[in-house]
Design an enzyme around this catalytic site. Structure first.
Site, mmCIF file in Angstrom:
data_model
loop_
_atom_site.group_PDB
_atom_site.id
_atom_site.type_symbol
_atom_site.label_atom_id
_atom_site.label_comp_id
_atom_site.label_asym_id
_atom_site.label_seq_id
_atom_site.Cartn_x
_atom_site.Cartn_y
_atom_site.Cartn_z
ATOM 1 N N GLY A 281 0.752 -1.265 0.000
ATOM 2 C CA GLY A 281 0.000 0.000 0.000
ATOM 3 C C GLY A 281 0.776 1.304 0.000
ATOM 4 N N TYR B 113 -10.561 2.279 10.382
ATOM 5 C CA TYR B 113 -11.055 3.592 10.836
ATOM 6 C C TYR B 113 -12.297 3.397 11.695
ATOM 7 C CZ TYR B 113 -12.699 8.371 10.813
ATOM 8 O OH TYR B 113 -13.134 9.600 11.210
ATOM 9 N N TYR C 277 -18.349 8.577 5.122
ATOM 10 C CA TYR C 277 -17.402 7.468 4.957
ATOM 11 C C TYR C 277 -18.023 6.349 4.103
ATOM 12 C CZ TYR C 277 -13.087 5.066 6.315
ATOM 13 O OH TYR C 277 -11.865 4.456 6.317
#
Ligand SMILES: NC(=O)c1ccc[n+]([C@@H]2O[C@H](COP(=O)([O-])OP(=O)(O)OC[C@H]3O[C@@H](n4cnc5c(N)ncnc54)[C@H](O)[C@@H]3O)[C@@H](O)[C@H]2O)c1
EC number: 1.3.1.9
Length: 272
Positions: free
Chosen positions: A15, A150, A160
């Protein structure tokens, strides 16, 4: 500052896209702490070319892999063991993407093939990574696997969008697979729940600027930065946290346990 916490340890870091990425900062810190690793990202992310700078800086090799492809993951794990000369001690899953978020589709108006794509990339990929490692018996005992998440997995953050559900799924996979990895291979699996952080993925969320400054005002220690997240991850990769597993660990300056702060209340008090 280095403490050689990861000397002799070998890993895979997913990532790192650009210098803002949490995975980028983590790779730099792992390198400083003496760890060696293979960098990987989706083939499409490779084309941007920045990951080559990180590889050069940290003396690492890059193996492209789409984290939704079992074939790519098998190749990644096999080649990483060849390059690193043995089994793996640490893995960072730092991957997230929602097509609905990217294309501005509201949570109440999902295009479900996009929803499915996001779930595959953001959550199921974590299962695929772990299943590939597990089946290949690629992890050393007392190894450590970390994924990033998160707090929208627990509380409502409307913008979100479907990433909230993906994160809830990701955290559940960490616990479920973590049981088997712990029992059978003595490997720990945790998620770090990170403050809003200005990265490509973070900034893609609608209203991100409001998100980040609200969290900053709510948190007694302020928002955790990407570097803070990297440092926390180092502790989880090190031998100092050998029996921490199946946990969702908040790295958020205290945000997750706050009700309200003076700074936020001030915005609502009528001034004389
Ligand atoms: N930025 C934030 O506010 C924040 C907060 C909490 C958690 N996180 C999580 O942190 C992690 C890292 O994100 P970031 O903020 O550093 O953003 P980023 O955009 O730098 O990283 C996301 C990465 O996912 C990779 N990726 C996307 N699809 C992929 C695929 N099919 N296969 C392999 N890799 C793929 C991208 O190429 C990119 O490198 C994500 O899981 C994100 O949800 C971010």
């Amino acid at each position: 500052m280095s403490h050689n916490l990861l000397k002799g340890k070998k890993g895979i870091i997913f990532g790192a896209l650009d210098p803002n990425s949490i995975a980028w900062k983590t790779a730099e810190r792992v390198h400083e702490e003496g760890g060696e690793f293979v960098l990987t990202n989706a083939p499409i992310a490779m084309r941007m070319g920045q990951i080559n700078d990180l590889a050069e800086k940290t003396g690492s090799q890059i193996i492209p892999a789409d984290a939704t492809s079992e074939e790519d993951l098998q190749n990644l794990v096999e080649k990483s063991m060849e390059i690193l000369g043995g089994k793996i001690d640490f893995v960072l899953h730092s991957i997230g993407m929602s097509v609905n978020v990217r294309k501005g589709r509201a949570y109440t108006d999902q295009k479900y093939d996009w929803t499915q794509k996001g779930t595959d990339v953001s959550a199921m990929s974590f299962h695929k990574v772990m299943q590939t490692l597990y089946k290949a018996d690629a992890m050393n005992e007392w190894g450590s696997i970390v994924a990033l998440t998160y707090m929208a997995a627990q509380r409502v953050f409307p913008d979100y969008n479907d990433m909230a559900d993906n994160k809830a799924y990701l955290e559940s996979i960490a616990r479920s697979f973590g049981y088997f990895f712990g029992r059978d291979k003595k490997v720990r699996v945790n998620t770090i729940s990170q403050s809003p952080t200005p990265t490509t993925a973070g900034q893609g969320v609608k209203g991100f600027d409001g998100f980040i400054s609200y969290a900053e005002k709510m948190s007694p220690l302020g928002n955790a930065t990407a570097l803070d997240c990297a440092n926390y991850t180092i502790t989880l990769f090190s031998d100092l946290t050998k029996r921490v597993t199946l946990q969702n660990l908040y790295n958020d300056g205290g945000f997750s346990n706050m009700g309200v702060s003076d700074a936020v209340m001030d915005a609502f008090v009528e001034k004389e």
